[in-house]
Design a protein around this motif. Sequence first.
Motif, PDB file in Angstrom:
ATOM      1  N   LEU A  26       8.606   3.243  -9.846  1.00  0.00           N
ATOM      2  CA  LEU A  26       7.182   3.050 -10.114  1.00  0.00           C
ATOM      3  C   LEU A  26       6.852   3.794 -11.408  1.00  0.00           C
ATOM      4  O   LEU A  26       7.145   4.987 -11.526  1.00  0.00           O
ATOM      5  N   LEU A  50      -4.350  -7.207 -10.432  1.00  0.00           N
ATOM      6  CA  LEU A  50      -4.115  -5.897  -9.830  1.00  0.00           C
ATOM      7  C   LEU A  50      -2.768  -5.328 -10.250  1.00  0.00           C
ATOM      8  O   LEU A  50      -1.780  -6.059 -10.354  1.00  0.00           O
ATOM      9  N   ASP A  51      -2.753  -4.002 -10.468  1.00  0.00           N
ATOM     10  CA  ASP A  51      -1.479  -3.332 -10.718  1.00  0.00           C
ATOM     11  C   ASP A  51      -0.842  -2.952  -9.378  1.00  0.00           C
ATOM     12  O   ASP A  51      -1.339  -3.347  -8.308  1.00  0.00           O
ATOM     13  N   ALA A  52       0.232  -2.172  -9.427  1.00  0.00           N
ATOM     14  CA  ALA A  52       0.971  -1.853  -8.202  1.00  0.00           C
ATOM     15  C   ALA A  52       0.172  -0.999  -7.235  1.00  0.00           C
ATOM     16  O   ALA A  52       0.468  -0.956  -6.044  1.00  0.00           O
ATOM     17  N   LEU A  53      -0.853  -0.298  -7.737  1.00  0.00           N
ATOM     18  CA  LEU A  53      -1.677   0.547  -6.875  1.00  0.00           C
ATOM     19  C   LEU A  53      -2.956  -0.150  -6.431  1.00  0.00           C
ATOM     20  O   LEU A  53      -3.775   0.439  -5.730  1.00  0.00           O
ATOM     21  N   GLY A  54      -3.150  -1.376  -6.878  1.00  0.00           N
ATOM     22  CA  GLY A  54      -4.352  -2.108  -6.501  1.00  0.00           C
ATOM     23  C   GLY A  54      -5.507  -1.922  -7.462  1.00  0.00           C
ATOM     24  O   GLY A  54      -6.639  -2.302  -7.140  1.00  0.00           O
ATOM     25  N   VAL A  66       5.678  -1.598 -10.881  1.00  0.00           N
ATOM     26  CA  VAL A  66       7.041  -1.460 -10.381  1.00  0.00           C
ATOM     27  C   VAL A  66       7.956  -2.017 -11.463  1.00  0.00           C
ATOM     28  O   VAL A  66       7.770  -3.152 -11.912  1.00  0.00           O
TER      29      VAL A  66
END
Lengths: 131, 125
Positions: A26, A50-54, A66
């Motif tokens: 990450l 959205l990115d990997a964390l929302g 990611v």
Amino acid sequence: MLEVTRKGDMIVLGDDAVRIEEGHVLKTATATKELLDNSATAPHYQIGRLDALGNTITEGQEFTYVDYGGTDGEAPAEGTREFKVYKRRELTPEEQSETKGTRTYVFDLAGARKGEEAAIDLGQRIAAGGK
Amino acid sequence: MPSLQSRVLDLGLNVLDTETTHLYLCSQEPTTYTEATSTYALGNNNFGAGGAFGAPAARAPNGRKVSSVAVAAGTITGNGTAAAVAFTDNTNSRLHGSTVLNATQVVTAGNTWTLPSFDVGIPAQ
């Protein structure tokens, strides 16, 4: 030292006290056209999505992704992987109440190492109460 | 770049068709089975092996795909904001894949969740 066993793709220390799994890294970086290009990152990382964390990806601002690597272009970037170490933690009565009794424990990410042996060493230290 | 025929693609997609047991709602994009099913899990739906995806079929403009079975009443197991969905094989403790949602959704333990069918595909070239 806890016993080391394997279950599927997972390394388990002791009676599931610590788990180790290999996964993609990450990363957090500034959202640029170059980094959001499909030759550098996965196609679903785009401005406005959205990115990997929302969080919504905004050009010029930090986003988390990611590192699967790229998919397009003549020389797509290679993804990066690491061995992630998780420690089992029993939920407090308050936390269990919040889950409506559906969960009694959780595996928290406790660290990561590039190699499997180093990750097992870290897992043993974490299981023994160290870091 | 070489092209791949349906048999090759289907052997990969058959894993989703026959081995995926669960879909998990997650607070962030998981990178391992443990993250999908515990660390970032907010809910799940147990289909049983063979129940989460259909058989491989043609994908446009080329390649092959499988389609997930829609979630009608999944279980929410935590409070938080859902951002991703993971598909896992809980029999063999394996993460098969994940997808980021189009928009986040606040969820509360004890409620249920729904999700329309989505496709997972592999291009032929």
